[in-house]
Scaffold this active site. Structure first.
Site, PDB file in Angstrom:
ATOM      1  CB  THR A 170      -9.580  -0.535  -7.612  1.00  0.00           C
ATOM      2  OG1 THR A 170      -9.399   0.622  -6.894  1.00  0.00           O
ATOM      3  CG2 THR A 170      -9.075  -1.825  -6.635  1.00  0.00           C
ATOM      4  NE  ARG A 191      -4.076   1.820   1.032  1.00  0.00           N
ATOM      5  CZ  ARG A 191      -5.133   2.180   0.362  1.00  0.00           C
ATOM      6  NH1 ARG A 191      -5.173   1.483  -0.925  1.00  0.00           N
ATOM      7  NH2 ARG A 191      -6.087   2.859   0.639  1.00  0.00           N
ATOM      8  CB  SER A 202      -7.137  -0.538   1.687  1.00  0.00           C
ATOM      9  OG  SER A 202      -7.310  -1.093   0.439  1.00  0.00           O
ATOM     10  CG  ASN A 260      -8.615   6.129  -4.051  1.00  0.00           C
ATOM     11  OD1 ASN A 260      -9.566   5.424  -4.034  1.00  0.00           O
ATOM     12  ND2 ASN A 260      -8.339   7.187  -3.347  1.00  0.00           N
ATOM     13  N   GLY A 264     -13.983  -1.442  -6.117  1.00  0.00           N
ATOM     14  CA  GLY A 264     -15.389  -0.906  -5.929  1.00  0.00           C
ATOM     15  C   GLY A 264     -15.269  -0.177  -4.805  1.00  0.00           C
ATOM     16  N   GLY A 265     -14.166   0.366  -4.288  1.00  0.00           N
ATOM     17  CA  GLY A 265     -14.160   1.460  -3.338  1.00  0.00           C
ATOM     18  C   GLY A 265     -14.660   0.562  -2.097  1.00  0.00           C
ATOM     19  CB  THR A 285      -6.161   0.748  -6.448  1.00  0.00           C
ATOM     20  OG1 THR A 285      -7.225   1.743  -6.981  1.00  0.00           O
ATOM     21  CG2 THR A 285      -5.948   1.279  -5.028  1.00  0.00           C
ATOM     22  CG  ASP A 316      -8.660   4.999   0.059  1.00  0.00           C
ATOM     23  OD1 ASP A 316      -9.502   5.673  -0.304  1.00  0.00           O
ATOM     24  OD2 ASP A 316      -7.973   4.070  -0.235  1.00  0.00           O
TER      25      ASP A 316
HETATM   26  O1  DON Z   1      -8.123   1.078  -1.274  1.00  0.00           O
HETATM   27  C1  DON Z   1      -8.995   1.204  -1.169  1.00  0.00           C
HETATM   28  O2  DON Z   1     -10.350   0.823  -0.455  1.00  0.00           O
HETATM   29  C2  DON Z   1      -9.656   2.334  -2.342  1.00  0.00           C
HETATM   30  N1  DON Z   1      -8.518   3.251  -2.615  1.00  0.00           N
HETATM   31  C3  DON Z   1     -10.198   1.511  -3.684  1.00  0.00           C
HETATM   32  C4  DON Z   1     -10.675   2.307  -4.662  1.00  0.00           C
HETATM   33  C5  DON Z   1     -11.449   1.683  -5.649  1.00  0.00           C
HETATM   34  O3  DON Z   1     -11.738   0.486  -5.581  1.00  0.00           O
HETATM   35  C6  DON Z   1     -11.998   2.497  -6.652  1.00  0.00           C
HETATM   36  N2  DON Z   1     -12.591   1.669  -7.717  1.00  0.00           N
HETATM   37  N3  DON Z   1     -13.474   1.184  -7.786  1.00  0.00           N
END
Ligand code: DON
Length: 604
Positions: free
Chosen positions: A413, A140, A484, A433, A506-507, A431, A455
Site C-alpha cells: 500500500t 475504496r 480497511s 492490497n 502495512g495491512g 492500495t 479484506d
Molecule cells: O485496506 C487495507 O487495510 C489493506 N488492503 C491494506 C494492505 C496493505 O497495507 C498491504 N501493505 N502493506
C-alpha cells in the site's frame, strides 16, 4: 502560513481540454533533474536546530535517532518514490494546492510505484484546508454486484486463495473516481495538468533500485499472468537499474483519463478492456459495476488526544475509529512517565490495542450496508469502560478479551502527505492490497487490478492474509466496501493549528504504526525523523502476540514483556512506510520519509 481556503468551484477552463503545455515542460524538467532535491530545500533552520527528544534506540536498530528532517517554508511532499515526490513539489511550485498535488501524485505513483500506486485499486484521503475545514474521501473498492458471501469457499466450505490471487479477487476500482471527486471539490489547476505528468512518466522513466527491487520481490507471482509478465518483466527480466521503463498501454489509459475524466476509465475503451480482462479469468466486474461506482465524502472521525485534535478516516476504513479507541484508553496512562519503549509502555499499549482490534474486527464495516456503533466506539466513556480491566502487571490473553461492543446499539500500500503554503494538508493512503494486487494486469490497459476482496471476512471468524479475524459485519455483499485499516491522518495542536500529517501502509499494522508516530511526537516530543525512524511493535488481538521489528527491542525489554505473559515474535522485514510532516511552532515544515522503503521528502 496565511491560511487560504482553496477554490471550491475552480474556474476551470478545462474539463475535456487537450492543451497541456505546462506539465509537459514540467515532466521534462523532472526527468532532467531540474528542481530536484538540493534546489528544492531552503533550510530555514540550521542543522541540529530541529528540536528532538533525548531518546535512544536499541544498539542493534538500523535507523538513526538523529537523522535531520527535510525543512521547508512553503510546502512539502513526502511519498515513497522520488519521482512521485518531484511531481507533487512541481505542482506546488506552479501554484497548485496540496489537493492538486495529491491528485498528480496519485497518478504518478500508479506509474512509478505499481506495486501499490494504482488506477485499479482504491484508497482514502483526509484533508484539512488552511481555514480548518476537514473532510474524508472514501474511494475504496466495492464488491462487484455479482459477488456473494461464500464466493471464496470450496465445496467443503474451506477458504481458497481466490480472494488473494487472480481475477476473482478484484474489487471495483475507486482511484480514478476518487481523484475526480477530490478535483471537483478542491482542485484549482486543470484536471489535465494534474494527469499529464503521469503520462510522461508512463512513456518512460529511469529505473531506480527501489523499483527493480519491488519487481524482483514479486517476480514469481508476476510471472503467473501473461500481460503482467510482459509488462513488468520485459524480455523476461526484471528491468535493469538505469534503463528506461516504458508503459505505452498505461500512457494511453492515462491519456483517456486526462481527456475524458472518469469516463476515460469507467466507460468506453478502458471499461471494455477491464471487462474483457475479467473474462480471461473468473472475474466478476461488469460494465454496470464500473458505471455505477461512486466515491463518497464522509464525515471524518475526529477526536482529541492530550489536547491535540486528530482527524482520520471513518468506515469503510477502520483506521480512525480504532485509533480513537486506542488513544482514549491510553490517555489515562502516563506513557511519557513510563519511558519510551519501556516494558511498561509497550505492555499498556498492547493491552489497549488488543481491546481496540477486538472491537474493530467485530463491529466495523461499510456503514452504507450495516449499522456500526461508531459514536460509542469513538467516545471517551466507552474507552474508559473498555480499558478498565487492563492489568499493569500481566497480559490479558486475547481469548479472554471478547468484543466489547455490540452491533445494533499486507507490504504494499502506499501513503503520501502534502502541505502547501496556504496551510492546506492532505493525507492519502492508497492500495491494490497485496504487492501488485491480484497480479492481473488489464491487457491493453497496462494497469494492475487490486485483490481487495480479501479484506472482507471471506469466512467470518477465520483469518485473512493479514491474520485479521473479522466477523459477520464485514461479510461479502454485492456493492459493499470491504473494511480497511488505512489511516490517513491530520492532527492540529491545542491552539487549533495544523501540526502533523501522517499515514503508512502495512495491512493490519497500519493503525498501530500511525498510533506510534502520534505518541512518539505528542507524548515524547520526538522530531519527525525520530518518530518515523523509531522501531515499532504491533498487536492486533489475534493472533495473540506482540510482533517487533528485528533489532527494535532489547533482550531485556523482550524478557520483561514475556514475564508479564506476552508472547513476542520478531517479525521478518520491517513494519510500515510512514510519510510524515510535522509543523514546528514557527510554521517551519519538517518532513521525513520512512527509510524502511527509502521514500523521498522534499520541500521548498
Ligand atoms: O485496506 C487495507 O487495510 C489493506 N488492503 C491494506 C494492505 C496493505 O497495507 C498491504 N501493505 N502493506
Amino acid at each position: 502560513m496565511t491560511p487560504r481556503r482553496p477554490v471550491l468551484s475552480p474556474p476551470l477552463p478545462s474539463r475535456g481540454l487537450r492543451s497541456v503545455p505546462r506539465p509537459i515542460l514540467l515532466v521534462a524538467a523532472l526527468l532532467l533533474g531540474v528542481g530536484g532535491c538540493q534546489d528544492a530545500q531552503l533550510p530555514p533552520l540550521a542543522p541540529g536546530d530541529v528540536p528532538r527528544a533525548a531518546v535512544s534506540f536499541p544498539e542493534e536498530w538500523r535507523f538513526p535517532s538523529d537523522a535531520e528532517p527535510v525543512t521547508a517554508r512553503n510546502g512539502g511532499v513526502s511519498t515513497t518514490d522520488a519521482l512521485a515526490t518531484q511531481v507533487g513539489i512541481q505542482i506546488l511550485r506552479e501554484g497548485g494546492t496540496a489537493m492538486d498535488a495529491a491528485i498528480a501524485v496519485s497518478f504518478a505513483l500508479a506509474v512509478v510505484n505499481p506495486s501499490a500506486g494504482n488506477l485499479g485499486g482504491g484508497g482514502f484521503m483526509v484533508t484539512r484546508t488552511g481555514d480548518g475545514e476537514t473532510s474524508a474521501l472514501d474511494y475504496r473498492e466495492k464488491a462487484p454486484l455479482a459477488a456473494y458471501r461464500d464466493m471464496y469457499l470450496d465445496e467443503e466450505g474451506e477458504l481458497t486463495d481466490a480472494s488473494v490471487l487472480g481475477h476473482r479477487s478484484v474489487g471495483v476500482p475507486g482511484t480514478v473516481m476518487g481523484m475526480w471527486a477530490a478535483h471537483e471539490r478542491y482542485g484549482t489547476l486543470p484536471w489535465e495538468a494534474l494527469v499529464q505528468p503521469s503520462i510522461h512518466l508512463a512513456e518512460g522513466f529511469p529505473v531506480a533500485e527501489r523499483f527493480a527491487r519491488s519487481v524482483r520481490g514479486s517476480r514469481a507471482s508476476l510471472e503467473l499472468f501473461e500481460t503482467t509478465r510482459t509488462t513488468f518483466l520485459p524480455d523476461g527480466e526484471v528491468p535493469a537499474v538505469g534503463t528506461t521503463f516504458r508503459q505505452p498501454d498505461l500512457a494511453r489509459t492515462l491519456t483517456r483519463i486526462r481527456d475524458r475524466g472518469p469516463d476515460g476509465f469507467y466507460r468506453g475503451e478502458t471499461a471494455d478492456l477491464i471487462v474483457e480482462e475479467m473474462a480471461r479469468g473468473d472475474g466478476l466486474i461488469t460494465h454496470r459495476d464500473l458505471e455505477e461506482y461512486t466515491a463518497v465524502w464522509r464525515t471524518p472521525v475526529t477526536f482529541t488526544y492530550r489536547g491535540y485534535t486528530v482527524t482520520s478516516m471513518p468506515p469503510s476504513s477502520s483506521g480512525g475509529a480504532t485509533l480513537a479507541l486506542m488513544a482514549h484508553i491510553l490517555e489515562d496512562h502516563d506513557l511519557a512517565g513510563m519511558g519510551w519503549h519501556s516494558p511498561e509502555m509497550i505492555h499498556v499499549m498492547t493491552e489497549a490495542w488488543r481491546r481496540a482490534y477486538a472491537d474493530r474486527n467485530q463491529v466495523l464495516a461499510d456503514m452504507d450496508f450495516v449499522d456500526v456503533p461508531l459514536e460509542r466506539m469513538t467516545s471517551r466513556d466507552y474507552a474508559r469502560e473498555r480499558g478498565a480491566d487492563i492489568a499493569l502487571d500481566r497480559a490479558t490473553p486475547s481469548e479472554e478479551v471478547g468484543p466489547g461492543l455490540e452491533v445494533g446499539e499486507g507490504i504494499n500500500t502506499t501513503h503520501y502527505s502534502i502541505v502547501d503554503r496556504w496551510g492546506n494538508a492532505v493525507a492519502v493512503t492508497t492500495t491494490l492490497n497485496s504487492s501488485f494486487g491480484s497480479k492481473v494486469t488489464v491487457a491493453g490497459g497496462g494497469f494492475l487490478l487490486n485483490n481487495e476482496m480479501d479484506d472482507f471476512a471471506a469466512k467470518p471468524g477465520f483469518p485473512n492474509q493479514f491474520g485479521l479475524v473479522q466477523g459477520e459485519q464485514n461479510a461479502i455483499e454485492p456493492g459493499k466496501r470491504m473494511l480497511s485499516a488505512m489511516t490517513p491522518t491530520v492532527v492540529t495542536n491545542p491552539a487549533g493549528e495544523l501540526f502533523f500529517v501522517t499515514g503508512t501502509p502495512g495491512g493490519s499494522t497500519i493503525i498501530t504504526t500511525v498510533f506510534q508516530t502520534l505518541v512518539n511526537i505528542i507524548d515524547f516530543g520526538m522530531s519527525v525523523s525520530q518518530a518515523v525512524n523509531a522501531p515499532r511493535v504491533h498487536h492486533q488481538h489475534l493472533p495473540d502476540r506482540i510482533s517487533w521489528e528485528s533489532g527494535g527491542l532489547s533482550p531485556e525489554v523482550v524478557g520483561a514483556l514475556e514475564a508479564r505473559g506476552h508472547t513476542l515474535q520478531e517479525r521478518g522485514g520491517t513494519s510500515g512506510d510512514v510519510q510524515a510532516i510535522l509543523i514546528l511552532p514557527d510554521g517551519t515544515l519538517t518532513l521525513h520519509a520512512d527509510p524502511r522503503l527509502g521514500g523521498t521528502a522534499l520541500g521548498y
